[in-house]
Design a protein around this motif. Structure first.
Motif, mmCIF file in Angstrom:
data_model
loop_
_atom_site.group_PDB
_atom_site.id
_atom_site.type_symbol
_atom_site.label_atom_id
_atom_site.label_comp_id
_atom_site.label_asym_id
_atom_site.label_seq_id
_atom_site.Cartn_x
_atom_site.Cartn_y
_atom_site.Cartn_z
ATOM 1 N N GLY A 254 18.805 -6.945 -0.251
ATOM 2 C CA GLY A 254 19.493 -8.221 -0.425
ATOM 3 C C GLY A 254 19.330 -9.104 0.798
ATOM 4 N N TYR A 408 14.931 -12.244 -2.638
ATOM 5 C CA TYR A 408 16.038 -11.394 -3.062
ATOM 6 C C TYR A 408 17.040 -12.165 -3.910
ATOM 7 N N LEU A 410 20.513 -10.452 -4.887
ATOM 8 C CA LEU A 410 21.557 -9.472 -5.176
ATOM 9 C C LEU A 410 22.927 -10.135 -5.291
ATOM 10 N N SER A 454 15.557 -7.870 -5.960
ATOM 11 C CA SER A 454 16.731 -7.059 -5.633
ATOM 12 C C SER A 454 17.012 -5.972 -6.650
#
Length: 478
Positions: A254, A408, A410, A454
């Motif tokens: 992340g 990423y 997340l 992610s």
């Protein structure tokens, strides 16, 4: 520390590695050896699969209520040992006692949640509109699961995978991180007492992670791989899983943005950042990594947040007065130190901390950086330490674009007093989870996971059990 489990756990039995190999587990606070643990081989991995295969049909044949009652008992026994488990987490991971206790409680909740979800595996009955055939849809256990867990949450990352797998009727082989295998090994007597049959859960510590996991993913008996860790390793596991079309559940890296809008409650936002940044010493894929503060509120926010960071006490996590324990190893500490030096060299202002302490232990102080330039390395990679890197913004469209400008996806955090603004901005954030006026998103009842690089799939919630199930549909007429 005496009485630590340090062997492989296969088919309900404790055994040494087939070649006698071992590795040391260190205490990050003083760099002493906690225990010497058996290092599993490919031969041991195959023994784990043999045990899981033998246990699969009897475990899957148990009624959902039976499996649920065993998980409920595991929750109760785990809860009875929270102090012992939290202490072990601190010893092998280094985190402060309060963080370790928080993790232990969180870990226990996955057993309680999936004890309840085990009996709610739902299907449906319908009629096909064109043919008139009856459609019966239900969920079946997918098969043996290979679970690979990281060092940052040695208890919770294990129970978050074991709980739904067992609820779904699947046996598992769990390969814990080499830095922190002791907590998962200590869980096995609890599961035995709860009534988990031999072979349903097998624990395979190993320094040869790639070899043992790769061998298991090449075995056609394995049907699920659940991994929590770096995106780099996750990509390799996905390649390995593809050859046998093994179902993947990937919770990867992340680079979480934390956005403080102009109208945010400054004190609440500072408290939220303390949780999002400093929970687990920042050693979490959910940790706030890129902090964007509206220019008009930068001064009061930095003052409030820095004061909270300065009040934290650093030291051995076994001391109840300590807030910030040791990072897990020298590599992690040195990487954090590099990020700070790199940012300062490129023009960031060091407001607090930033100096690695002398003496044994992998410690790093709470650190605050402001005016962090866009080319700072810490903005592109997970810091994984107690370092807050702050930037400012003026326009909401601008900050959303900056927040989304990462591979990423997340989690993101957002603070604003206007709920309509918050919901609108949250929907524009390209992340699997958003903390809106909250610095904590993890919850056993919620689907944890990300988008983009992610990960794939979800852990927790109803979705977590689906990762260990396959959908079957039966077509018939009457």
């Amino acid at each position: 520390m005496k009485n630590l489990k340090n062997q492989l756990y296969i088919g309900g039995e404790w055994r040494d590695a087939s070649d006698g190999g071992t590795f040391d587990v260190l205490n990050p606070a003083d760099e002493t050896v906690l225990s010497t643990v058996a290092s599993g081989t490919v031969e041991d991995a195959m023994a784990c699969l043999d045990a899981a295969e033998a246990a699969f049909k009897p475990w899957a044949a148990k009624s959902p209520r039976e499996r649920g009652e065993i998980l409920r008992r595991a929750f109760e026994l785990f809860t009875d040992k929270l102090d012992e488990i939290a202490r072990l987490i601190t010893l092998e991971n280094g985190k402060a006692g309060s963080d370790a206790m928080g993790e232990a409680k969180y870990a226990a909740e996955f057993f309680r949640w999936y004890a309840e979800e085990a009996v709610r595996s739902e299907g449906y009955l319908g009629m096909a509109p064109s043919s008139g055939a009856r459609l019966m849809v239900h969920q079946k256990p997918a098969g043996i699961g290979v679970l690979v867990t990281p060092w940052n949450y040695p208890a919770a990352m294990g129970t978050r995978k074991i709980g739904p797998a067992l609820a779904a009727g699947c046996p598992v082989v769990l390969k814990p991180a080499s830095e922190t295998p002791l907590t998962m090994l200590a869980l096995m007597p609890i599961l035995e007492e709860a009534g988990v049959p031999p072979g349903v859960v097998n624990i395979l510590p190993s320094r040869s992670s790639g070899a043992v996991v790769g061998a298991m993913l090449a075995d056609p008996r394995v049907r699920v791989v659940s991994f929590t860790g770096s995106t780099e390793v996750g990509r390799k596991l996905l390649h390995a899983a593809a050859d046998n079309v093994v179902k993947p559940a990937m919770e990867l890296g992340g680079n979480a943005p934390f956005i403080v809008c102009k109208d945010a409650d400054i004190e609440a936002a500072a408290d939220g950042l303390m949780v999002a940044k400093m929970r687990n010493l920042g050693e979490a894929c959910t940790a706030a990594n890129r902090i964007y503060v509206h220019r008009d509120v930068e001064a009061p926010f930095v003052e409030a947040f820095t004061a909270k960071m300065a009040a934290l006490k650093i030291g051995n996590g076994l001391d109840e007065s300590v807030d910030v324990g040791a990072l897990v190893n020298a590599e992690t500490r040195d990487k954090v130190d590099f990020f700070v030096r790199d940012a300062v060299d490129k023009g960031a202002t060091l407001r607090l901390g930033g100096t690695r302490p002398n003496g044994p232990g992998y410690f790093y102080p709470p650190t605050v950086l402001t005016g962090v330039p866009d080319d700072a390395a810490c903005l592109r990679d997970e810091i994984f330490g107690p370092v807050a890197a702050l930037q400012t913004f003026e326009d909401e469209d601008e900050v959303i674009a900056r927040a989304n400008h990462t591979e990423y996806g997340l989690v993101a955090y957002l603070y604003t007093a206007d709920m309509a603004r918050g919901m609108g901005l949250a929907e524009r954030l390209e992340f699997g989870m958003v903390g809106l006026n909250r610095g904590l998103v993890s919850d056993p009842a919620a689907p944890f996971g990300g988008v983009k690089q992610s990960g794939l799939g979800r852990e927790g919630g109803k979705e977590g059990m689906l990762e260990f199930q396959e959908t079957q549909y039966i077509s018939t007429e009457w």
